[in-house]
Structure formats: C-alpha cells, structure tokens
Write a protein that holds these residues in place. Structure first.
Motif, PDB file in Angstrom:
ATOM      1  N   LYS A  76       1.249  10.705   0.501  1.00  0.00           N
ATOM      2  CA  LYS A  76       0.735   9.334   1.145  1.00  0.00           C
ATOM      3  C   LYS A  76       0.751   8.486   0.282  1.00  0.00           C
ATOM      4  N   LYS A  77       0.518   9.698  -0.895  1.00  0.00           N
ATOM      5  CA  LYS A  77       0.341   7.729  -2.379  1.00  0.00           C
ATOM      6  C   LYS A  77       1.862   8.026  -2.477  1.00  0.00           C
ATOM      7  N   LYS A  79       4.552   8.183  -0.327  1.00  0.00           N
ATOM      8  CA  LYS A  79       5.202   8.089   0.723  1.00  0.00           C
ATOM      9  C   LYS A  79       5.172   6.182   0.109  1.00  0.00           C
ATOM     10  N   GLU A  80       3.829   5.254   0.406  1.00  0.00           N
ATOM     11  CA  GLU A  80       3.146   3.999   0.349  1.00  0.00           C
ATOM     12  C   GLU A  80       3.775   3.973  -1.020  1.00  0.00           C
ATOM     13  N   GLU A  83       7.613   3.022  -0.017  1.00  0.00           N
ATOM     14  CA  GLU A  83       8.352   2.042   0.705  1.00  0.00           C
ATOM     15  C   GLU A  83       7.746   0.535   0.535  1.00  0.00           C
ATOM     16  N   LYS A  84       6.866   0.581  -1.030  1.00  0.00           N
ATOM     17  CA  LYS A  84       6.861  -0.598  -1.271  1.00  0.00           C
ATOM     18  C   LYS A  84       7.921  -0.814  -2.031  1.00  0.00           C
TER      19      LYS A  84
END
Length: 88
Positions: A76-77, A79-80, A83-84
C-alpha cells in the motif's frame, strides 16, 4: 513489459524474505530442542524458557514482517508513493 519485470523482481525478493524466515525458524527450533535436552539432562532447572521466549519474540516479529499482514502495508505504501510521484 516493465511492469512485468517489476512484479518478477518483487516476487523474487518476497521468496528471498520467506526463505530467510524459514531458515531462521528451522535454526531456532533445532537450537531450542538442543537447549531443552541440555536443560532436562542437567536436572531440569528450567532456564530454557528464557531463550525460547527471547529468541521467539524475534522469530515472531520476522514472521509478521514477511506475512501478508506485513506485506500488505508495504504494498500500500509503495502504491501511495508511486501515485504521488506520478502527480508531481
């Protein structure tokens, strides 16, 4: 094609982490059995529970870090962050 390579690299890294954990677990179990028999043959003052607990904590923590629970947070991290970076 690049995404497929990334998945392959992540899968290979995951396998390495799991292999390290299973090796650690096997060494832990073998040594704890040996220590148990040493303690038992020495009259059973039962000091063996201290290394079982102490080292066992680290085995459990490593197990959590390589489990789906630990990997889910990392994925999840990642991916985050990706995306950022794409938005910038």
């Amino acid at each position: 094609m690049e995404e497929r390579d990334d998945k392959l690299l992540r899968a290979q890294e995951r396998v390495k982490e799991l292999k390290k954990f299973y090796n650690h677990l096997a060494v832990y179990l073998v040594i704890m059995v040996v220590l148990f028999f040493i303690d038992y043959s020495d009259g059973g003052s039962w000091w063996v529970h201290w290394p079982i607990i102490g080292w066992g904590i680290f085995v459990v923590l490593q197990g959590i870090s390589v489990s789906k629970f630990g990997k889910g947070w990392e994925d999840k991290k990642i991916k985050e962050i990706m995306e950022k970076e794409e938005k910038e």
